[in-house]
Design a protein around this motif. Structure first.
Motif, mmCIF file in Angstrom:
data_model
loop_
_atom_site.group_PDB
_atom_site.id
_atom_site.type_symbol
_atom_site.label_atom_id
_atom_site.label_comp_id
_atom_site.label_asym_id
_atom_site.label_seq_id
_atom_site.Cartn_x
_atom_site.Cartn_y
_atom_site.Cartn_z
ATOM 1 N N PHE A 6 7.798 -8.057 12.908
ATOM 2 C CA PHE A 6 9.070 -7.421 12.552
ATOM 3 C C PHE A 6 8.847 -6.495 11.425
ATOM 4 O O PHE A 6 9.424 -5.291 11.432
ATOM 5 C CB PHE A 6 10.120 -8.252 12.213
ATOM 6 C CG PHE A 6 11.357 -7.900 11.702
ATOM 7 C CD1 PHE A 6 12.236 -7.225 12.579
ATOM 8 C CD2 PHE A 6 11.685 -8.238 10.309
ATOM 9 C CE1 PHE A 6 13.454 -6.891 12.063
ATOM 10 C CE2 PHE A 6 12.836 -7.664 9.658
ATOM 11 C CZ PHE A 6 13.621 -6.839 10.399
ATOM 12 N N VAL A 7 8.181 -6.807 10.534
ATOM 13 C CA VAL A 7 8.011 -5.832 9.245
ATOM 14 C C VAL A 7 7.158 -4.792 9.594
ATOM 15 O O VAL A 7 7.541 -3.730 9.153
ATOM 16 C CB VAL A 7 7.362 -6.843 8.059
ATOM 17 C CG1 VAL A 7 6.933 -5.692 7.068
ATOM 18 C CG2 VAL A 7 8.316 -7.824 7.571
ATOM 19 N N LEU A 8 6.207 -5.050 10.388
ATOM 20 C CA LEU A 8 5.392 -3.889 10.566
ATOM 21 C C LEU A 8 6.162 -2.871 11.490
ATOM 22 O O LEU A 8 5.910 -1.645 11.251
ATOM 23 C CB LEU A 8 4.017 -4.229 11.429
ATOM 24 C CG LEU A 8 3.174 -4.899 10.471
ATOM 25 C CD1 LEU A 8 1.957 -5.454 11.192
ATOM 26 C CD2 LEU A 8 2.706 -4.067 9.132
ATOM 27 N N GLY A 9 6.980 -3.278 12.634
ATOM 28 C CA GLY A 9 7.485 -2.305 13.666
ATOM 29 C C GLY A 9 8.761 -1.818 12.565
ATOM 30 O O GLY A 9 9.164 -0.436 12.887
ATOM 31 N N LEU A 14 9.123 4.404 10.276
ATOM 32 C CA LEU A 14 9.332 5.561 9.089
ATOM 33 C C LEU A 14 7.828 6.108 8.822
ATOM 34 O O LEU A 14 7.841 7.318 8.354
ATOM 35 C CB LEU A 14 9.763 4.740 7.572
ATOM 36 C CG LEU A 14 11.231 4.113 7.809
ATOM 37 C CD1 LEU A 14 11.385 3.557 6.613
ATOM 38 C CD2 LEU A 14 11.998 5.196 8.203
ATOM 39 N N ALA A 15 6.820 5.328 8.895
ATOM 40 C CA ALA A 15 5.527 6.027 8.737
ATOM 41 C C ALA A 15 4.375 5.233 9.436
ATOM 42 O O ALA A 15 4.350 4.047 9.826
ATOM 43 C CB ALA A 15 5.171 5.621 7.321
ATOM 44 N N MET A 16 3.389 6.033 9.773
ATOM 45 C CA MET A 16 2.167 5.432 10.511
ATOM 46 C C MET A 16 2.506 4.735 11.674
ATOM 47 O O MET A 16 2.060 3.526 12.014
ATOM 48 C CB MET A 16 1.455 4.546 9.557
ATOM 49 C CG MET A 16 0.783 5.101 8.434
ATOM 50 S SD MET A 16 -0.399 4.366 7.329
ATOM 51 C CE MET A 16 0.342 2.750 7.123
ATOM 52 N N ASN A 17 3.458 5.157 12.437
ATOM 53 C CA ASN A 17 3.960 4.691 13.737
ATOM 54 C C ASN A 17 2.646 4.442 14.789
ATOM 55 O O ASN A 17 2.614 3.639 15.611
ATOM 56 C CB ASN A 17 4.925 5.085 14.427
ATOM 57 C CG ASN A 17 5.045 6.590 14.533
ATOM 58 O OD1 ASN A 17 4.100 7.258 14.438
ATOM 59 N ND2 ASN A 17 6.242 6.822 15.230
ATOM 60 N N VAL A 18 1.672 5.393 14.656
ATOM 61 C CA VAL A 18 0.594 5.286 15.773
ATOM 62 C C VAL A 18 -0.249 3.895 15.413
ATOM 63 O O VAL A 18 -1.006 3.870 16.283
ATOM 64 C CB VAL A 18 -0.163 6.524 15.563
ATOM 65 C CG1 VAL A 18 -0.877 6.772 14.279
ATOM 66 C CG2 VAL A 18 -1.115 6.792 16.801
ATOM 67 N N LEU A 19 -0.168 3.563 14.141
ATOM 68 C CA LEU A 19 -1.176 2.501 13.755
ATOM 69 C C LEU A 19 -0.353 1.220 13.962
ATOM 70 O O LEU A 19 -0.640 0.059 14.306
ATOM 71 C CB LEU A 19 -1.496 2.549 12.552
ATOM 72 C CG LEU A 19 -2.628 1.393 11.991
ATOM 73 C CD1 LEU A 19 -3.978 1.299 12.831
ATOM 74 C CD2 LEU A 19 -2.783 1.829 10.415
ATOM 75 N N LEU A 20 0.790 1.301 13.314
ATOM 76 C CA LEU A 20 1.669 0.083 13.067
ATOM 77 C C LEU A 20 2.554 -0.352 14.400
ATOM 78 O O LEU A 20 2.717 -1.685 14.531
ATOM 79 C CB LEU A 20 2.611 0.091 11.900
ATOM 80 C CG LEU A 20 2.225 0.458 10.691
ATOM 81 C CD1 LEU A 20 3.288 0.634 9.537
ATOM 82 C CD2 LEU A 20 1.116 -0.911 10.288
ATOM 83 N N CYS A 51 9.634 0.834 20.215
ATOM 84 C CA CYS A 51 10.297 1.825 19.599
ATOM 85 C C CYS A 51 9.238 3.121 18.859
ATOM 86 O O CYS A 51 9.438 4.068 18.843
ATOM 87 C CB CYS A 51 11.493 1.502 18.741
ATOM 88 S SG CYS A 51 12.966 0.979 19.699
ATOM 89 N N ASP A 52 8.465 2.280 18.139
ATOM 90 C CA ASP A 52 7.670 2.990 17.107
ATOM 91 C C ASP A 52 6.788 3.974 18.247
ATOM 92 O O ASP A 52 6.620 5.281 17.812
ATOM 93 C CB ASP A 52 6.673 2.401 16.460
ATOM 94 C CG ASP A 52 7.039 1.335 15.240
ATOM 95 O OD1 ASP A 52 8.314 1.775 14.869
ATOM 96 O OD2 ASP A 52 6.343 0.581 14.723
#
Length: 70
Positions: A6-9, A14-20, A51-52
């Protein structure tokens, strides 16, 4: 794992969605497979991880690049 996904999603929006994003999806899937008691957070982490990746695809498609920036 459910709370971590949940936190990583959430941060991934907001940031680094390709990784997180993918990490959130994997952690949520593992938490659901193991039968977590926090099923709602695992499902929300799975949703946010997907969604990321969707946000990354849309914004990268608008820029015609692999990455994006504000």
């Amino acid at each position: 794992m459910a709370v971590a996904s949940f936190v990583l999603g959430l941060v991934g929006l907001l940031a680094m969605n390709v990784l997180l994003g993918p990490i959130a999806v994997v952690l949520a899937s593992l938490a659901l497979r193991r039968g977590t008691t926090r099923r709602g957070r695992a499902l929300l982490g799975l949703f946010l991880g997907v969604c990321d990746l969707v946000v990354l695809a849309v914004l990268a498609g608008l820029d015609n690049t692999v990455s994006w920036a504000f």
